[in-house]
Design an enzyme around this catalytic site. Structure first.
Site, PDB file in Angstrom:
ATOM      1  N   HIS A   1     -51.247   1.199   0.751  1.00  0.00           N
ATOM      2  CA  HIS A   1     -51.609  -0.190   1.023  1.00  0.00           C
ATOM      3  C   HIS A   1     -50.624  -1.173   0.408  1.00  0.00           C
ATOM      4  O   HIS A   1     -50.001  -0.890  -0.616  1.00  0.00           O
ATOM      5  CB  HIS A   1     -53.000  -0.496   0.453  1.00  0.00           C
ATOM      6  CG  HIS A   1     -54.085   0.350   1.024  1.00  0.00           C
ATOM      7  ND1 HIS A   1     -55.203   0.693   0.302  1.00  0.00           N
ATOM      8  CD2 HIS A   1     -54.243   0.924   2.249  1.00  0.00           C
ATOM      9  CE1 HIS A   1     -56.006   1.436   1.059  1.00  0.00           C
ATOM     10  NE2 HIS A   1     -55.435   1.599   2.232  1.00  0.00           N
TER      11      HIS A   1
ATOM     12  N   LYS B   1     -49.679  -4.571  -8.848  1.00  0.00           N
ATOM     13  CA  LYS B   1     -50.892  -3.911  -9.336  1.00  0.00           C
ATOM     14  C   LYS B   1     -50.638  -3.240 -10.674  1.00  0.00           C
ATOM     15  O   LYS B   1     -49.565  -2.684 -10.906  1.00  0.00           O
ATOM     16  CB  LYS B   1     -51.352  -2.844  -8.331  1.00  0.00           C
ATOM     17  CG  LYS B   1     -51.714  -3.410  -6.974  1.00  0.00           C
ATOM     18  CD  LYS B   1     -52.093  -2.323  -5.994  1.00  0.00           C
ATOM     19  CE  LYS B   1     -52.435  -2.929  -4.638  1.00  0.00           C
ATOM     20  NZ  LYS B   1     -52.809  -1.903  -3.661  1.00  0.00           N
TER      21      LYS B   1
ATOM     22  N   TYR C   1     -58.073  -1.695 -11.506  1.00  0.00           N
ATOM     23  CA  TYR C   1     -56.751  -2.292 -11.385  1.00  0.00           C
ATOM     24  C   TYR C   1     -56.804  -3.798 -11.291  1.00  0.00           C
ATOM     25  O   TYR C   1     -57.742  -4.381 -10.780  1.00  0.00           O
ATOM     26  CB  TYR C   1     -55.944  -1.679 -10.240  1.00  0.00           C
ATOM     27  CG  TYR C   1     -56.575  -1.665  -8.873  1.00  0.00           C
ATOM     28  CD1 TYR C   1     -56.160  -2.550  -7.887  1.00  0.00           C
ATOM     29  CD2 TYR C   1     -57.553  -0.731  -8.553  1.00  0.00           C
ATOM     30  CE1 TYR C   1     -56.706  -2.506  -6.614  1.00  0.00           C
ATOM     31  CE2 TYR C   1     -58.102  -0.677  -7.289  1.00  0.00           C
ATOM     32  CZ  TYR C   1     -57.680  -1.577  -6.327  1.00  0.00           C
ATOM     33  OH  TYR C   1     -58.226  -1.535  -5.069  1.00  0.00           O
TER      34      TYR C   1
ATOM     35  N   ASP D   1     -57.458   3.921   7.092  1.00  0.00           N
ATOM     36  CA  ASP D   1     -56.214   4.545   6.642  1.00  0.00           C
ATOM     37  C   ASP D   1     -55.689   5.597   7.614  1.00  0.00           C
ATOM     38  O   ASP D   1     -54.484   5.836   7.684  1.00  0.00           O
ATOM     39  CB  ASP D   1     -56.394   5.142   5.245  1.00  0.00           C
ATOM     40  CG  ASP D   1     -56.512   4.075   4.169  1.00  0.00           C
ATOM     41  OD1 ASP D   1     -56.310   2.879   4.472  1.00  0.00           O
ATOM     42  OD2 ASP D   1     -56.814   4.429   3.011  1.00  0.00           O
TER      43      ASP D   1
END
Length: 192
Positions: A65, A75, A135, A173
């Protein structure tokens, strides 16, 4: 005194970060983020959103992603429970490592985190059931900017720790395009 250290993975902009762990009879304490200590490590982000995911099954792959501008995301990831194989793919045009990947195993038992800068697609594969990942991101989630690359794109050639038949994917996905099918807005050396 800084409680953090960082080392680059095989793509230098992706960092594996360790923090000091202070242990006594009660257990342990560790800092997970301190802006003052992260800036000298090269992480000068204004983190605006925290996310947490639970993957019930071993072999769950989330990714690859990324978000397009105007809401790209860097991230900073850590594992709260379980273990993951974490991957970043360089999607910056003109980069000497464009289309290359790097990865590291993160577990709840260690204090390690991984920093994935803007201009990279990101994914992880759970190595244990009931794995929780935490995250921080420096861009808000924006559905109109949400994008990705197929997790097992042969052009990238990620060495996943599980066979493709054992992987659990979301319906979103499964449908992601290959690297060759996307137009990346990210440019090596430019600020995203």
């Amino acid at each position: 005194m800084a409680n953090f250290s960082a080392r680059p993975l095989s793509i230098a902009d992706v960092l594996l970060i360790a923090s000091d762990r202070f242990t006594d009879a009660r257990g342990y304490f560790t800092e997970t983020y301190n802006r003052r200590d992260y800036v000298p490590l090269g992480i000068d982000c204004d983190f605006v959103q925290d996310n947490r995911s639970l993957s019930e099954h071993r072999g769950t792959v989330r990714g690859l992603h990324f978000q397009y501008p105007p809401q790209p995301q860097a991230k900073l990831l850590s594992v709260l429970r379980g273990a993951i194989f974490d991957v970043a793919v360089d999607i910056r045009r003109g980069s000497p490592t464009f289309g290359c990947w790097c990865g590291a195993t993160l577990t709840a038992e260690t204090t390690e985190q991984i920093f994935v800068p803007r201009g990279f697609a990101h994914a992880f594969c759970t190595l244990e059931p009931d794995t929780e990942v935490f995250y921080k991101v420096d861009g808000y989630y924006a559905p109109s900017c949400d994008a990705g690359i197929f997790w097992n794109d042969p052009q990238i050639g990620i060495h996943w720790p599980l066979a493709a038949e054992a992987v659990v994917l979301s319906t979103k996905d499964v449908k992601l395009p290959r690297l060759a099918e996307i137009e990346t807005p990210f440019v090596y050396g430019a600020q995203a």
